[in-house]
Design an enzyme around this catalytic site. Structure first.
Site, PDB file in Angstrom:
ATOM      1  N   ASP A 118       0.787  -1.235   0.000  1.00  0.00           N
ATOM      2  CA  ASP A 118       0.000   0.000   0.000  1.00  0.00           C
ATOM      3  C   ASP A 118       0.823   1.292   0.000  1.00  0.00           C
ATOM      4  O   ASP A 118       0.264   2.390  -0.062  1.00  0.00           O
ATOM      5  CB  ASP A 118      -0.969   0.013   1.190  1.00  0.00           C
ATOM      6  CG  ASP A 118      -0.261  -0.124   2.547  1.00  0.00           C
ATOM      7  OD1 ASP A 118       0.912   0.286   2.663  1.00  0.00           O
ATOM      8  OD2 ASP A 118      -0.888  -0.634   3.498  1.00  0.00           O
ATOM      9  N   HIS A 133       6.541  -7.697  -1.192  1.00  0.00           N
ATOM     10  CA  HIS A 133       5.499  -8.083  -2.151  1.00  0.00           C
ATOM     11  C   HIS A 133       5.201  -6.991  -3.175  1.00  0.00           C
ATOM     12  O   HIS A 133       4.174  -7.026  -3.846  1.00  0.00           O
ATOM     13  CB  HIS A 133       4.224  -8.478  -1.393  1.00  0.00           C
ATOM     14  CG  HIS A 133       4.406  -9.703  -0.544  1.00  0.00           C
ATOM     15  ND1 HIS A 133       3.616 -10.010   0.533  1.00  0.00           N
ATOM     16  CD2 HIS A 133       5.321 -10.710  -0.616  1.00  0.00           C
ATOM     17  CE1 HIS A 133       4.030 -11.145   1.085  1.00  0.00           C
ATOM     18  NE2 HIS A 133       5.062 -11.582   0.412  1.00  0.00           N
TER      19      HIS A 133
HETATM   20  P1  CNA Z   1      -2.835 -10.944   7.533  1.00  0.00           P
HETATM   21  O1  CNA Z   1      -2.580 -12.386   7.341  1.00  0.00           O
HETATM   22  O2  CNA Z   1      -4.148 -10.389   7.129  1.00  0.00           O
HETATM   23  O3  CNA Z   1      -2.620 -10.673   9.092  1.00  0.00           O
HETATM   24  C1  CNA Z   1      -2.843  -9.418   9.661  1.00  0.00           C
HETATM   25  C2  CNA Z   1      -2.621  -9.562  11.153  1.00  0.00           C
HETATM   26  O4  CNA Z   1      -2.635  -8.265  11.703  1.00  0.00           O
HETATM   27  C3  CNA Z   1      -3.690 -10.375  11.875  1.00  0.00           C
HETATM   28  O5  CNA Z   1      -3.049 -11.364  12.657  1.00  0.00           O
HETATM   29  C4  CNA Z   1      -4.425  -9.336  12.753  1.00  0.00           C
HETATM   30  O6  CNA Z   1      -4.762  -9.857  14.024  1.00  0.00           O
HETATM   31  C5  CNA Z   1      -3.390  -8.267  12.899  1.00  0.00           C
HETATM   32  N1  CNA Z   1      -3.917  -6.909  13.016  1.00  0.00           N
HETATM   33  C6  CNA Z   1      -4.945  -6.322  12.362  1.00  0.00           C
HETATM   34  N2  CNA Z   1      -5.028  -5.017  12.667  1.00  0.00           N
HETATM   35  C7  CNA Z   1      -4.027  -4.778  13.555  1.00  0.00           C
HETATM   36  C8  CNA Z   1      -3.575  -3.621  14.227  1.00  0.00           C
HETATM   37  N3  CNA Z   1      -4.159  -2.423  14.062  1.00  0.00           N
HETATM   38  N4  CNA Z   1      -2.516  -3.740  15.069  1.00  0.00           N
HETATM   39  C9  CNA Z   1      -1.914  -4.936  15.276  1.00  0.00           C
HETATM   40  N5  CNA Z   1      -2.290  -6.071  14.655  1.00  0.00           N
HETATM   41  C10 CNA Z   1      -3.329  -5.975  13.783  1.00  0.00           C
HETATM   42  O7  CNA Z   1      -1.731 -10.044   6.851  1.00  0.00           O
HETATM   43  P2  CNA Z   1      -0.179 -10.363   6.618  1.00  0.00           P
HETATM   44  O8  CNA Z   1       0.445  -9.098   6.244  1.00  0.00           O
HETATM   45  O9  CNA Z   1       0.384 -11.154   7.725  1.00  0.00           O
HETATM   46  O10 CNA Z   1      -0.264 -11.327   5.342  1.00  0.00           O
HETATM   47  C11 CNA Z   1       0.519 -11.099   4.306  1.00  0.00           C
HETATM   48  C12 CNA Z   1      -0.245 -10.723   3.031  1.00  0.00           C
HETATM   49  C13 CNA Z   1      -1.404  -9.789   3.209  1.00  0.00           C
HETATM   50  C14 CNA Z   1       0.735  -9.979   2.184  1.00  0.00           C
HETATM   51  O11 CNA Z   1       0.906 -10.675   1.002  1.00  0.00           O
HETATM   52  C15 CNA Z   1       0.119  -8.612   1.904  1.00  0.00           C
HETATM   53  O12 CNA Z   1       0.473  -8.154   0.649  1.00  0.00           O
HETATM   54  C16 CNA Z   1      -1.347  -8.842   2.025  1.00  0.00           C
HETATM   55  N6  CNA Z   1      -2.166  -7.640   2.262  1.00  0.00           N
HETATM   56  C17 CNA Z   1      -1.616  -6.392   2.256  1.00  0.00           C
HETATM   57  C18 CNA Z   1      -2.399  -5.275   2.509  1.00  0.00           C
HETATM   58  C19 CNA Z   1      -1.777  -3.902   2.509  1.00  0.00           C
HETATM   59  O13 CNA Z   1      -0.829  -3.660   1.760  1.00  0.00           O
HETATM   60  N7  CNA Z   1      -2.241  -2.993   3.367  1.00  0.00           N
HETATM   61  C20 CNA Z   1      -3.766  -5.435   2.775  1.00  0.00           C
HETATM   62  C21 CNA Z   1      -4.307  -6.727   2.762  1.00  0.00           C
HETATM   63  C22 CNA Z   1      -3.493  -7.814   2.509  1.00  0.00           C
END
Ligand code: CNA
Length: 259
Positions: A118, A133
């Site tokens: 992002d 990524h």
């Molecule tokens: P995930 O697997 O969705 O895990 C996110 C983790 O963050 C979960 O365990 C939640 O409990 C935790 N969480 C959520 N909000 C908060 C917060 N405010 N503070 C602390 N913890 C929180 O995502 P990962 O990044 O582990 O998985 C990797 C993937 C998701 C990558 O390939 C990314 O590219 C992909 N992704 C990226 C985005 C982005 O760029 N913003 C959005 C959605 C997915």
């Protein structure tokens, strides 16, 4: 020290984190989608939501929709999903992004290693960001290689096409594709050299990215994540809470002003 919720309270956890922030000279942050949920970008695996919504709407999991094979076979659906759930050009950095950018400016943080696509770490002012990524802010033509920005994807409602007629794709690493080796090497080097590794907002479920924290041999491994992860028991400090809030308070306690 392994401090789970309930063992010591959150005020003490934040106090410890602030002391380690003060002591550390070479911090690396390792972040995932959870650091951007406070900027209103949904992650994949948080409880209560978007994952199930996506599965219901597209009848496929995000990992399938974001796979190389799916993209090649169904670019229209891929772009619908991308536009709806992963493109947030108006999103602004939150306190987690700002804390890491501030620590870098102070000369304490060497690098941010992120799984996010992002661009919010860069938007917050972080200069040394290893985007494992890739980023939705960059794209290119699959036929002639011409480079494009995010607007090309935002301004089309179907498959974005190059002036040569080729299909444009975002410079993100899709499931089934390899990571950029230069980016991985830079990330590994930063993690290996750091004395404090702060892992924030990631389920640590996506490999090979999650495996990079194995390269950490420094003093303190800190995990800040709402839900539990398989690495919790290996952390020196494990805080189950919202990353932006914890980092903001830890910075305040350390008398470091967020900039
Ligand atoms: P995930 O697997 O969705 O895990 C996110 C983790 O963050 C979960 O365990 C939640 O409990 C935790 N969480 C959520 N909000 C908060 C917060 N405010 N503070 C602390 N913890 C929180 O995502 P990962 O990044 O582990 O998985 C990797 C993937 C998701 C990558 O390939 C990314 O590219 C992909 N992704 C990226 C985005 C982005 O760029 N913003 C959005 C959605 C997915």
């Amino acid at each position: 020290m392994y401090t789970r919720k309930g063992q010591i309270d959150m005020t003490e956890q934040v106090q410890i984190l602030s002391e380690w922030l003060k002591d550390a000279q070479n911090i690396t942050a390792f972040t995932g989608a959870g650091v951007s949920t406070e900027s209103n970008i949904p992650d994949f695996r948080s409880a209560g939501g978007v994952y199930e919504t996506i599965e219901k709407k597209y009848r496929r999991q995000p990992e399938v929709l974001l796979s190389h094979d799916f993209f090649m076979q169904n670019p229209n659906v891929f772009y619908d999903y991308l536009r709806e759930y992963l493109l947030f050009p108006d999103a602004q950095p939150n306190d987690a992004h700002k804390a890491f950018a501030t620590l870098e400016r102070m000369g304490k943080l060497t690098a941010v290693v992120t799984q996010n696509i992002d661009g919010l770490h860069t938007k917050a002012g972080s200069k040394r960001v290893f985007e494992l990524h890739g980023s939705v802010y960059r794209s290119h033509c699959m036929s002639c290689g011409k480079k494009y920005g995010l607007n090309t994807i935002l301004q089309t409602s179907s498959i974005p096409k190059c002036s040569c007629g080729g299909m444009i794709r975002p410079d993100v690493v899709l499931y089934g594709e390899g990571l950029n080796q230069k980016v991985v090497e830079g990330a590994v080097h930063a993690i290996e050299r750091s004395d404090l590794l702060i892992v924030a907002g990631t389920s640590l479920a996506v490999y090979p990215a999650a495996g990079l924290i194995e390269y950490f041999h420094g003093r303190h491994l800190v995990l800040i994540n709402i839900s539990e992860t398989s690495y919790d028991s290996r952390a020196n400090l494990c805080i189950h809470a919202v990353a932006g809030k914890i980092l903001r308070v830890a910075m305040e306690v350390a008398h470091f002003q967020l900039t």
